[in-house]
Design a protein around this motif. Structure first.
Motif, PDB file in Angstrom:
ATOM      1  N   THR A  29       0.833  -1.202   0.000  1.00 27.08           N
ATOM      2  CA  THR A  29       0.000   0.000   0.000  1.00 27.08           C
ATOM      3  C   THR A  29       0.866   1.250   0.000  1.00 27.08           C
ATOM      4  OG1 THR A  29      -1.745  -1.123   1.254  1.00 27.08           O
ATOM      5  CG2 THR A  29      -1.801   1.278   1.229  1.00 27.08           C
ATOM      6  N   THR A  31       0.314   5.539   0.315  1.00 23.43           N
ATOM      7  CA  THR A  31      -0.673   6.554   0.675  1.00 23.43           C
ATOM      8  C   THR A  31      -0.121   7.921   0.291  1.00 23.43           C
ATOM      9  OG1 THR A  31      -1.423   5.184   2.535  1.00 23.43           O
ATOM     10  CG2 THR A  31      -2.106   7.489   2.526  1.00 23.43           C
ATOM     11  N   ASN A  82      -5.428   5.882  -0.570  1.00 28.58           N
ATOM     12  CA  ASN A  82      -4.742   4.630  -0.271  1.00 28.58           C
ATOM     13  C   ASN A  82      -4.675   3.834  -1.562  1.00 28.58           C
ATOM     14  OD1 ASN A  82      -3.825   4.566   2.343  1.00 28.58           O
ATOM     15  ND2 ASN A  82      -5.273   3.029   3.056  1.00 28.58           N
ATOM     16  N   TYR A 158       2.853   7.084   8.065  1.00 28.70           N
ATOM     17  CA  TYR A 158       1.437   6.739   7.991  1.00 28.70           C
ATOM     18  C   TYR A 158       0.956   6.354   9.391  1.00 28.70           C
ATOM     19  CZ  TYR A 158      -2.718   3.919   6.965  1.00 28.70           C
ATOM     20  OH  TYR A 158      -3.987   3.396   6.952  1.00 28.70           O
TER      21      TYR A 158
END
Length: 203
Positions: A29, A31, A82, A158
């Motif tokens: 992931t 972001t 995201n 994050y």
């Protein structure tokens, strides 16, 4: 500019292995905040290897904020996305390249006519490798003077991501005739497709 950023990517790759190497999870992931999350979502959705892009909010202090609360600029959150991706098909370095092409990372707390801390440029890193790559990339861009002004993108850890209301999800694809989509997002998407033609999903 594209050639310069691509050359920088080659250097960044040597910093460390991808987060999903070895026996790690199948997907990773990223972001990012690049201003209006409608634009961010619409562009990153085009990339091959991107599994999903969710619009939401990161970087602030208000729990479970609404869109209207974030718009006041008092929550500390930035409109973010995201981005879940398959590291076997696209790398974090590729995503960084796209990040610096889909917006102006030298504008402080704004993108075009969208003004406020909620529209700031930010990379919310999920691990030390992402942090190192983002910082290295910014350093090299500034050293090369790829932009007239220095990059002001925040590189911060994050902590949490709050999904935005359902009507924000896939906004551009569902509301293409809305003036903002037609005159702001569509040109950005078309420009993005030309720049990253070799990295797009198959129609």
């Amino acid at each position: 500019m594209r050639r310069l950023l691509s050359l920088l990517i080659v250097s960044v790759v040597t910093i460390g292995p991808a987060a999903a190497a070895g026996n790690a999870q199948k997907y990773d992931t990223a972001t990012f905040a690049t201003g209006c999350f409608w634009c961010t979502q619409a562009t990153f959705q085009q990339l091959r290897g991107v599994v999903s892009v969710t619009a939401g909010f990161s970087g602030g202090h208000t729990k479970n904020p609404t869109y209207h609360e974030v718009c006041t600029g008092t929550t500390g959150h930035a409109e973010s996305c995201n981005i879940v991706y398959d590291p076997k098909k696209i790398t974090y370095d590729d995503l960084l390249e796209a990040f610096f092409k889909v917006h102006d990372p030298t504008q402080l707390n704004r993108q075009g006519n969208d003004v406020g801390t909620q529209y700031r440029s930010a990379i919310f890193y999920h691990n030390a490798t992402q942090k190192k790559k983002a910082e290295y990339y910014i350093q090299k861009i500034n050293e090369a003077k790829a932009y007239p002004n220095p990059v002001v993108t925040e590189v911060v850890p994050y902590t949490v991501f709050y999904k935005a209301e359902d009507y924000h999800q896939d906004y551009y694809n569902k509301n293409g005739d809305v003036p903002y989509c037609k005159y702001v997002i569509q040109p950005e998407v078309e420009k993005f497709k030309k720049i990253f033609a070799d990295k797009l999903k198959t129609p």
